[in-house]
Design an enzyme around this catalytic site. Structure first.
Site, PDB file in Angstrom:
ATOM      1  N   CYS A 103       0.807  -1.290   0.237  1.00 18.03           N
ATOM      2  CA  CYS A 103       0.245   0.298   0.156  1.00 18.03           C
ATOM      3  C   CYS A 103       0.799   0.991  -0.137  1.00 18.03           C
ATOM      4  O   CYS A 103       1.688   1.725   0.656  1.00 18.03           O
ATOM      5  CB  CYS A 103      -0.782  -0.173   0.963  1.00 18.03           C
ATOM      6  SG  CYS A 103      -2.004   1.329   1.698  1.00 18.03           S
ATOM      7  N   CYS A 128      -1.772 -10.413  -7.637  1.00 20.27           N
ATOM      8  CA  CYS A 128      -2.703 -10.731  -6.103  1.00 20.27           C
ATOM      9  C   CYS A 128      -2.513 -10.924  -5.154  1.00 20.27           C
ATOM     10  O   CYS A 128      -0.802 -10.352  -4.239  1.00 20.27           O
ATOM     11  CB  CYS A 128      -1.609 -12.712  -6.932  1.00 20.27           C
ATOM     12  SG  CYS A 128      -1.488 -14.246  -5.660  1.00 20.27           S
TER      13      CYS A 128
END
Length: 140
Positions: A103, A128
């Protein structure tokens, strides 16, 4: 977790603050780069329309219109919601070279990026991502 070279997170918390905010399972994946077992995550097969946010900080990461069925055991996306939603860094753990996805806002571990696998997507990329790293906000 090792810091991302040349990038400063916008959300910074102490290890203790992360431990208080996250469940032990969330902490193991988001802050210690763990991986949930395949085919066990709540969003693996979800087709709900909405926005996927970082479970640690709430930043928008992916949108449901970029989610696709890869049958790999984890939610797969072909593109983040914006070019600056995630950070990528080389991961040499487990005796292989992969691309880790973080993130961009809080530098929490999300999963890995794979390219050139031949999925019929516009980018030929597969983000993924661990379900436990995400929170789905359904469209209204």
């Amino acid at each position: 977790m090792e810091p991302v070279v040349g990038a400063t997170p916008k959300v910074v918390k102490s290890d203790q603050e992360w431990r208080e905010q996250l469940s032990p399972e969330e902490y193991a994946v988001l802050r210690q780069a763990g991986t949930e077992r395949p085919f066990t995550g709540e969003y693996t097969d979800t087709k709900t329309t909405g926005i996927y946010e970082c479970r640690a900080c709430g930043a928008e990461l992916f949108r449901s219109d970029t989610k696709f069925e890869s049958h790999c055991g984890w939610p797969s996306f072909f593109d983040p919601s914006s070019s600056d939603a995630v950070l990528l860094r080389e991961d040499r753990s487990l005796g292989m070279v992969r691309t880790e996805v973080l993130c961009a806002t809080c530098h929490s571990h999300l999963g890995h990026l794979f390219e050139g696998e031949g999925y019929p997507t516009p980018t030929d990329q597969r983000y993924c991502i661990n379900s436990i790293s995400l929170r789905l906000v359904p469209a209204e």
